[in-house]
Design an enzyme around this catalytic site. Structure first.
Site, short mmCIF file in Angstrom:
data_model
loop_
_atom_site.label_atom_id
_atom_site.label_comp_id
_atom_site.label_asym_id
_atom_site.label_seq_id
_atom_site.Cartn_x
_atom_site.Cartn_y
_atom_site.Cartn_z
N GLU A 185 0.83 -1.21 0.00
CA GLU A 185 0.00 0.00 0.00
C GLU A 185 0.86 1.26 0.00
OE1 GLU A 185 -2.81 -0.61 3.26
OE2 GLU A 185 -4.11 -1.72 1.88
N ASP A 259 -8.41 -9.18 3.56
CA ASP A 259 -8.17 -8.24 4.66
C ASP A 259 -9.00 -8.77 5.82
OD1 ASP A 259 -7.07 -6.13 5.94
OD2 ASP A 259 -7.76 -4.60 4.59
N GLU A 287 -12.65 -2.64 12.04
CA GLU A 287 -12.64 -1.81 10.82
C GLU A 287 -13.80 -2.15 9.88
OE1 GLU A 287 -8.95 -1.97 8.66
OE2 GLU A 287 -9.78 -0.92 6.93
C1 GCV Z 1 -2.57 0.24 8.49
C2 GCV Z 1 -6.14 -2.15 5.44
C3 GCV Z 1 -6.55 -0.94 6.24
C4 GCV Z 1 -5.40 0.04 6.38
C5 GCV Z 1 -4.22 -0.70 7.03
C6 GCV Z 1 -3.86 -1.89 6.16
C7 GCV Z 1 -2.74 -2.71 6.77
O1 GCV Z 1 -5.90 -1.81 4.13
O2 GCV Z 1 -7.65 -0.33 5.64
O3 GCV Z 1 -5.81 1.10 7.18
O4 GCV Z 1 -3.12 0.15 7.19
O5 GCV Z 1 -4.99 -2.73 6.02
O6 GCV Z 1 -3.06 -3.67 7.46
O7 GCV Z 1 -1.59 -2.38 6.58
#
Ligand code: GCV
Length: 568
Positions: A185, A259, A287
């Site tokens: 990411e 995720d 989340e």
């Molecule tokens: C900390 C998902 C979440 C992100 C998070 C990412 C990760 O994409 O939405 O906020 O980033 O996972 O676990 O690195």
């Protein structure tokens, strides 16, 4: 004095005596018989860590309980009383590590100024048996060291990390280690220089090794050039690296391939890397499960993952046995949970979100405990030992996860939430900069049916699982219905075990999920006279919000998918 006149709590370290004492207090609080105690307990997993996605400015990524507990501006001079409360709460459930900052890390946390602040927190946590860890930015040698590279193969970069780690251990002699999100990411990492995950992990591990420090290298990667199916990417990148990591590296793997969705199958990396210890990453903060507005008890979800049989070494090769190191004989083991704490008065935003913090600690200590037993303990200690209260709340908690799956993403649907904040439904979302950030990428609804075909005729993600799971998942008739649309694109009129068609079953599941939230609301109302008014009113308000949001999920999803079903 006869032996019956005293109770002895003893252990092989001061911290363990503390843990034993908390266990004894738990027995008292939950009204257990203490007349003939004979208990031996040891943790199944060695490192049990909370990961805080807390930023240095006090905000929390995916935090739903107010600002960060860490007041970096006031540290190291002012020690908030809540730091002690936090450590005591963690110690009471066996948590022995805390990673203080966001995996999307700010390099500043490794400056001397911030390390001194971290050291002050470490001093508070030490008596409770809790070590601190930090997330690092792989680009720190550039950002802090004035280097023009953070290429792990550059000796100057390795030297920079070594002197940084030396400095950390001078300030924090029992520092636990680092957590790293690299080439994920948009985060910097070794691949920026043509090096690989093992190169990056190993220079850090080498710097930590003389002090006994541990390196948690995350496997949350999904580069579209690796595979068009996001679910397959981590295995394709990491399995070839098995055996190349230093012995103090753990590859940190989320419980599931996409995720932290309400329900997914376990991550196929578990059982695919034999020479590398894998740390299991769970998300305590909700989340994708209604955040701190929905009552969703996650004990059952985590049990489902831990108890999943990977068949990697034949039957009984559970995820839990991979994580605890016993399946492949690793001496190092770790479970890490993304924390849901914040500075809210009730710690977690929702009084019931505390149950997930509690369940994480208890399962990390002993994954053999049932979700029900953990809920029972928590309810007695948090609300009441009154059997009416206990029964009603237990019913609520134990049904809440399945209800959430039903009203959000039944039958294996996943990733259907609104963009960015991830609260509420948006199944039609299709405007993201990359395909796998769109919801239509995941459900693939069309006139023929719905679901992501990951069978051997589709993306073949099933091939990353061992037999007989691979074959079970591959066949639409043997794939568990809970994962049906995760692995298959299923015709709308396909008949399910209930006798209903897929479309009928989907609608039914939404209704069942909502009916359960209504039941939770009614059960909660029935307890009004038995609980303290303030907390009762707070949870009541939250349940109303949950019900409203659950109804929205049904309305939006049925309307959206109905268009395809009608056009068939
Ligand atoms: C900390 C998902 C979440 C992100 C998070 C990412 C990760 O994409 O939405 O906020 O980033 O996972 O676990 O690195």
């Amino acid at each position: 004095m006869t032996p019956n006149n005293y109770i002895l709590v003893t252990a092989n370290s001061a911290t363990a005596v503390l843990t034993g004492t908390f266990h004894f207090l738990r027995l008292l609080q939950t009204h257990q018989d203490i007349s003939a105690l004979d208990i031996t307990s040891r943790p199944r997993i060695r490192h049990r860590i909370l990961a805080h996605w807390d930023n240095l400015d006090g905000s929390i990524e995916r935090g739903y309980a107010g600002r960060s507990l860490w007041n970096w501006d006031e540290l190291p001079n002012k020690i908030d009383a809540r730091y002690h409360d936090y450590a005591r709460a963690c110690a009471s459930i066996g948590i022995n590590g805390t990673c203080l900052n966001n995996v999307n890390a700010n390099a500043k946390s490794l400056t001397t100024e911030y390390l001194e602040k971290t050291a002050a927190l470490a001093d508070v946590f030490r008596p409770y048996g809790i070590r601190v860890y930090l997330s690092l930015a792989f680009s720190a040698p550039i950002r802090l060291g004035g280097s023009d590279t953070s290429d792990p193969r550059d000796p100057a970069v390795a030297a920079w990390w070594k002197q940084k780690v030396d400095e950390i251990y001078r300030l924090i002699p029992d520092f636990g280690g680092f957590q790293v999100k690299a080439n994920s990411e948009g985060q910097p990492g070794p691949q920026d220089y043509g090096a690989n995950h093992d190169d990056g992990a190993n220079i850090l591990a080498d710097a930590l090794a003389p002090y006994g420090g541990m390196l948690l290298w995350r496997a949350f990667v999904y580069d579209t050039s690796v595979d068009a199916d996001r679910a397959k990417c981590a295995n394709k990148e990491f399995v070839p690296l098995d055996g190349k990591f230093r012995s103090n590296v753990l590859v940190q793997t989320k419980n599931s391939p996409i995720d932290f969705q309400p329900r997914e199958p376990f991550h196929p990396l578990f059982g695919a890397m034999k020479q590398t210890p894998l740390a299991l990453e769970l998300q305590i903060t909700q989340e994708y499960l209604g955040q701190s507005k929905h009552l969703v008890y996650l004990g059952g979800m985590w049990k489902e993952i831990l108890d999943s049989d990977t068949y990697a070494k034949g039957p009984g090769s559970t995820v839990a046995r991979i994580v605890d190191g016993s399946l492949y004989d690793h001496s190092i083991s770790c479970i890490i949970g993304v924390a849901n704490t914040g500075s809210d008065r009730n710690w977690c935003g929702h009084h019931f979100s505390q149950a997930n913090w509690y369940a994480f600690g208890r399962l990390a200590w002993d994954y053999g405990l049932s979700a029900e037993a953990i809920a029972d303990e928590w309810i007695r200690m948090t609300w009441s030992n009154d059997p009416r209260v206990l029964d009603a709340i237990k019913t609520m908690m134990l049904g809440s996860w399945e209800a959430c799956i039903n009203y959000m993403t039944p039958l294996g649907l996943h990733h259907m939430m609104r963009e960015h904040h991830h609260y509420g439904p948006d199944p039609g979302f299709n405007a993201a900069p990359r395909p796998d950030w769109n919801n239509v990428y995941y459900h693939r609804a069309d006139a023929k049916g719905i679901g992501f075909d990951r069978s051997s005729a589709g993306s073949n993600a099933v091939s990353q699982y061992h037999s007989p799971l691979r074959e079970q998942f591959d066949d639409i008739n043997t794939c568990s219905e809970k994962f049906l649309l995760w692995f298959h694109h299923v015709p709308w009129d396909h008949r399910l075990q209930s006798g209903r068609t897929l479309w009928e079953e989907l609608r039914h599941r939404y209704d069942v999920g909502i009916a359960f939230v209504e039941q939770m609301r009614n059960l909660w109302q029935s307890l009004q006279a038995r609980l303290d008014p303030e907390r009762h009113a707070h949870v009541s308000r939250r349940l109303e919000q949950q019900l409203e949001n659950a109804r929205l999920w049904r309305e939006v999803c049925i309307k959206y998918f109905g268009r395809f079903e009608l056009s068939k």
